[in-house]
Scaffold this motif. Structure first.
Motif, PDB file in Angstrom:
ATOM      1  N   GLY A 174      55.048   8.003  34.029  1.00 37.96           N
ATOM      2  CA  GLY A 174      53.934   7.049  33.978  1.00 37.96           C
ATOM      3  C   GLY A 174      54.048   6.106  32.795  1.00 37.96           C
ATOM      4  N   GLN A 175      54.422   6.652  31.644  1.00 38.38           N
ATOM      5  CA  GLN A 175      54.526   5.798  30.441  1.00 38.38           C
ATOM      6  C   GLN A 175      55.746   4.877  30.535  1.00 38.38           C
ATOM      7  N   VAL A 176      56.822   5.339  31.151  1.00 35.22           N
ATOM      8  CA  VAL A 176      58.002   4.479  31.324  1.00 35.22           C
ATOM      9  C   VAL A 176      57.670   3.362  32.324  1.00 35.22           C
ATOM     10  N   LEU A 177      56.846   3.663  33.332  1.00 37.08           N
ATOM     11  CA  LEU A 177      56.360   2.632  34.258  1.00 37.08           C
ATOM     12  C   LEU A 177      55.606   1.543  33.475  1.00 37.08           C
ATOM     13  N   PHE A 178      54.732   1.954  32.565  1.00 36.34           N
ATOM     14  CA  PHE A 178      54.004   0.961  31.753  1.00 36.34           C
ATOM     15  C   PHE A 178      54.973   0.160  30.883  1.00 36.34           C
ATOM     16  N   ALA A 179      55.970   0.852  30.313  1.00 38.26           N
ATOM     17  CA  ALA A 179      56.947   0.141  29.458  1.00 38.26           C
ATOM     18  C   ALA A 179      57.648  -0.938  30.272  1.00 38.26           C
ATOM     19  N   LYS A 180      57.971  -0.622  31.530  1.00 34.54           N
ATOM     20  CA  LYS A 180      58.629  -1.613  32.376  1.00 34.54           C
ATOM     21  C   LYS A 180      57.657  -2.739  32.731  1.00 34.54           C
ATOM     22  N   LEU A 181      56.434  -2.369  33.101  1.00 34.98           N
ATOM     23  CA  LEU A 181      55.442  -3.375  33.501  1.00 34.98           C
ATOM     24  C   LEU A 181      55.164  -4.377  32.386  1.00 34.98           C
ATOM     25  N   TYR A 182      54.968  -3.879  31.154  1.00 32.98           N
ATOM     26  CA  TYR A 182      54.625  -4.773  30.044  1.00 32.98           C
ATOM     27  C   TYR A 182      55.883  -5.247  29.294  1.00 32.98           C
ATOM     28  N   ASN A 183      57.062  -4.771  29.761  1.00 27.42           N
ATOM     29  CA  ASN A 183      58.327  -5.048  29.079  1.00 27.42           C
ATOM     30  C   ASN A 183      58.188  -4.792  27.588  1.00 27.42           C
ATOM     31  N   ASP A 184      57.632  -3.640  27.271  1.00 26.29           N
ATOM     32  CA  ASP A 184      57.271  -3.299  25.894  1.00 26.29           C
ATOM     33  C   ASP A 184      57.385  -1.776  25.744  1.00 26.29           C
TER      34      ASP A 184
END
Lengths: 205, 205
Positions: B169-179
């Motif tokens: 889930g957190q890696v998904l957010f990292a990809k989504l926000y490119n951050d």
């Protein structure tokens, strides 16, 4: 006029179903038109591109989901009770999806994030707005619970993001194993992430 | 012989990079061959289909990742210390990916799960095996920590699955926000999920 707006709705409904099943890249305009029973000219009358259609599908899905979240999180009861209902509704939706078409289709926003966010900037931005809104809605409830001394988080935004990340991760597993059983553990995981420990936790986890 | 195995390696390396960037559906055999600089005949000499290629890419990626996990989780130190190193390595890998190509590409297994698991049964089965193995490796460490009284989970499989779900889930957010910044909170979330509360938690979360 009645016929054309009907065609738009047919295209949207069909595209939503096909995106849930196969994702974005596998989707073709000809396939959508055939499945929706509308001529290709109608498609380009309503949508300038496949990307524009997907943006419309995302918006429609989010409008529905957001309204559902608002009703649940803004309803009666203690904050953690409302949050628990959101988890139950999420699991129930995945179970209903599996019952109706045989497969767990997961979360459309999570699916499109992993498939598309690095390729289509307008879709990335829209998906960011949606997840920001989800995290914001969870954060409000977490802050309410904190004011009542029921959770022990210091950074309510980070905590809300961890909760939404846990939902996305568990829904990913539900899709992978085509099995919604694991979703039942989400709520206890959420309580652990928030530092809330009601009596039933020790027995159930 | 040297040339043909070189062509296979070129195809695999190119496909891996293109899948990380664009996913599976957007990938074409002609595009892979052109980018790899090999004739199309070579492709079908080594791989019977695009799906067979993707299975080979997944296997190669998992062999590398699994070896890394084994070294980290089987290394020296207390179980929670080894688990913490796994989280640090995961975040470091995403940061390195962003530095090298400008975008956070996320977890290939998570990406392909959401894009493909409902469409290609052999790939679904392979991805299930990989996530089963990940959960199993985390579970062993969690059980070690439990024997030492350092975590308080009753169901170590469910706990390990929650930990891997949180990473996804957190890696998904990292990809989504490119951050990749949010990945730094993963370890504290993991400790919360495991009912472990070292002194630094209260100050940092």
């Amino acid at each position: 006029m009645g016929r054309t707006s009907d065609a738009r709705e047919k295209i949207l409904t069909t595209a939503r179903r096909l995106i849930e099943l196969n994702g974005y890249s596998a989707l073709g305009v000809a396939e959508i038109c055939k499945a929706a029973g509308v001529p290709k000219g109608s498609f380009y009358y309503f949508f300038e591109s496949k990307e524009a259609l997907v943006r419309a599908v995302i918006d429609e899905e989010w409008t529905e989901e957001r309204d559902g979240w608002k009703v649940i999180l803004g309803g009666d009861g203690a904050p953690l009770e409302r949050l628990r209902r959101l988890f139950e509704a999420t699991a129930a939706e995945q179970r209903a999806g599996k019952q109706s078409c045989g497969t767990v289709s997961g979360c459309m926003f999570g699916n499109l994030t992993l498939e598309l966010s690095n390729r289509t900037e307008p879709i990335r931005v829209r998906l960011q707005e949606i997840f920001d809104a989800q995290v914001g809605m969870v954060r409000s409830v977490v802050e309410e619970a904190r004011e009542r001394g029921e959770v022990t988080v210091a950074d309510s935004t980070a905590a809300a993001r961890a909760v939404v990340a846990q939902i996305e991760g568990q829904v990913l597993f539900a899709k992978l194993y085509n099995d919604t059983q694991g979703l039942d553990t989400m709520w206890l995981n959420c309580l652990a992430l928030l530092g809330a420990r009601p009596p039933e936790r020790a027995a159930a986890v």
